[in-house]
Design a protein around this motif. Structure first.
Motif, PDB file in Angstrom:
ATOM      1  N   TYR A   1      -1.241   8.536   5.964  1.00 50.45           N
ATOM      2  CA  TYR A   1      -2.278   9.507   5.408  1.00 50.45           C
ATOM      3  C   TYR A   1      -1.029  11.286   5.427  1.00 50.45           C
ATOM      4  O   TYR A   1      -2.005  11.649   3.928  1.00 50.45           O
TER       5      TYR A   1
ATOM      6  N   TYR B   1       0.342  11.665   1.672  1.00 50.23           N
ATOM      7  CA  TYR B   1      -0.772  11.363   0.594  1.00 50.23           C
ATOM      8  C   TYR B   1      -1.304  12.565   0.871  1.00 50.23           C
ATOM      9  O   TYR B   1      -1.411  12.609  -0.474  1.00 50.23           O
TER      10      TYR B   1
ATOM     11  N   VAL C   1      -3.856   3.160   3.364  1.00 47.89           N
ATOM     12  CA  VAL C   1      -3.840   4.664   3.390  1.00 47.89           C
ATOM     13  C   VAL C   1      -5.380   5.276   2.790  1.00 47.89           C
ATOM     14  O   VAL C   1      -6.230   6.015   2.915  1.00 47.89           O
TER      15      VAL C   1
ATOM     16  N   VAL D   1      -8.517   4.839   4.847  1.00 49.60           N
ATOM     17  CA  VAL D   1      -8.816   6.349   5.693  1.00 49.60           C
ATOM     18  C   VAL D   1      -9.739   7.821   5.014  1.00 49.60           C
ATOM     19  O   VAL D   1     -10.508   8.447   5.339  1.00 49.60           O
TER      20      VAL D   1
END
Length: 281
Positions: free
Chosen positions: A34, A37, A58, A61
């Motif tokens: 995460y 990213y 991801v 989230v």
């Protein structure tokens, strides 16, 4: 010692750091992905959901935090690191976390009904399709279901839809790896032939992990039955407020087309595999 990271979400003009943090359970692996990213961006500034590291887990989230904001959350958030999916379920049950950063399958939620409440679906029934991913250097091809009896899959027994889907196929063996990291290590070590994973927004629909490239076996996919929901521990005295806030945010994002856009740009909803053979049908 419990490991946690606190981030403060200034979501409303009158937000204060005196608020009790909302404890969200997340695996270290997912938190690292995460953060990779995000690449220093604020999660609330993200309007385009492709890019380096984009994948369903991801993007979930991202959507969770954006939904909480859209619903009007006024509390800081505390990441509470969890070793695996099974521990997240136990932590929700005993109340050491309020919310999971990863959605859970409706099958798993049934086991937790006495202790938890579930949000509206973030992935609706029939929307989850997965590829059979192999090492990119592996020449393995599959023409149809008759090619499966000589093959070994790697999965996690606690992931009920994945495990049941693989168990329904005429495979030589399915290895229980306990968690994602171990699945990857076993596949690299050639202990199995493939794993199940969602498609990615790359040219080959694959991903890189541990220095290795993993790609879907062409023209083959499976459908995982069920819906996925964020889960809130009923042990938290404010769980009804959190649930209402989250559901309001999910409804708003879905109505605005954000959820469909995010999963499409992340490759999870993938038009490129529409004509691929579904081994589960």
């Amino acid at each position: 010692m419990k490991t946690c990271v606190v981030i403060f979400l200034v979501l409303l003009a009158n937000a204060t750091t005196a608020s009790e943090p909302l404890k969200i359970g997340i695996t270290e692996n997912l938190l690292n992905k995460y953060n990779t990213y995000l690449a220093g961006r604020s999660v609330y500034e993200i309007k385009e959901y492709d890019g380096n590291g984009a994948r369903r887990s991801v993007i979930e989230v991202v959507l969770l935090l954006q939904a909480l904001k859209a619903g009007g959350l006024n509390d800081p958030v505390e990441w509470v690191l969890q070793p695996n999916y099974a521990r997240i379920k136990r932590s929700l049950q005993n109340g050491t976390i309020t919310l999971s950063a990863s959605s859970l399958w409706n099958y798993d939620i049934e086991e937790l009904r006495q202790y938890c409440v579930a949000s509206d679906a973030i992935v609706a029934e029939g929307e989850y399709q997965a590829g059979l991913f192999k090492l990119s250097t592996n020449p393995l091809t599959i023409s149809n279901i008759n090619d499966l009896p000589s093959l070994t899959a790697i999965s996690v027994a606690a992931w009920i839809p994945d495990w049941n889907t693989l168990a329904s196929l005429p495979l030589k063996k399915v290895i229980d790896a306990n968690k994602w990291d171990t699945m990857i290590k076993l596949l690299i070590a050639e202990r199995g032939d493939f794993i199940l994973s969602s498609f990615k927004p790359t040219e080959d629909m694959g991903f890189t992990e541990g220095g290795y490239r993993f790609v879907p076996i062409k023209n083959i996919k499976v459908s995982l039955l069920g819906s996925r929901h964020f889960v809130i521990s009923a042990q938290d005295t404010h769980h009804h407020e959190v649930l209402t806030t989250l559901n309001n945010g999910i409804k708003k994002l879905r109505a605005e087309g954000v959820i469909n856009k995010a999963f499409t740009q992340a490759g999870f909803y993938n038009a490129n595999v529409k004509g691929w053979q579904d081994l589960t049908q």
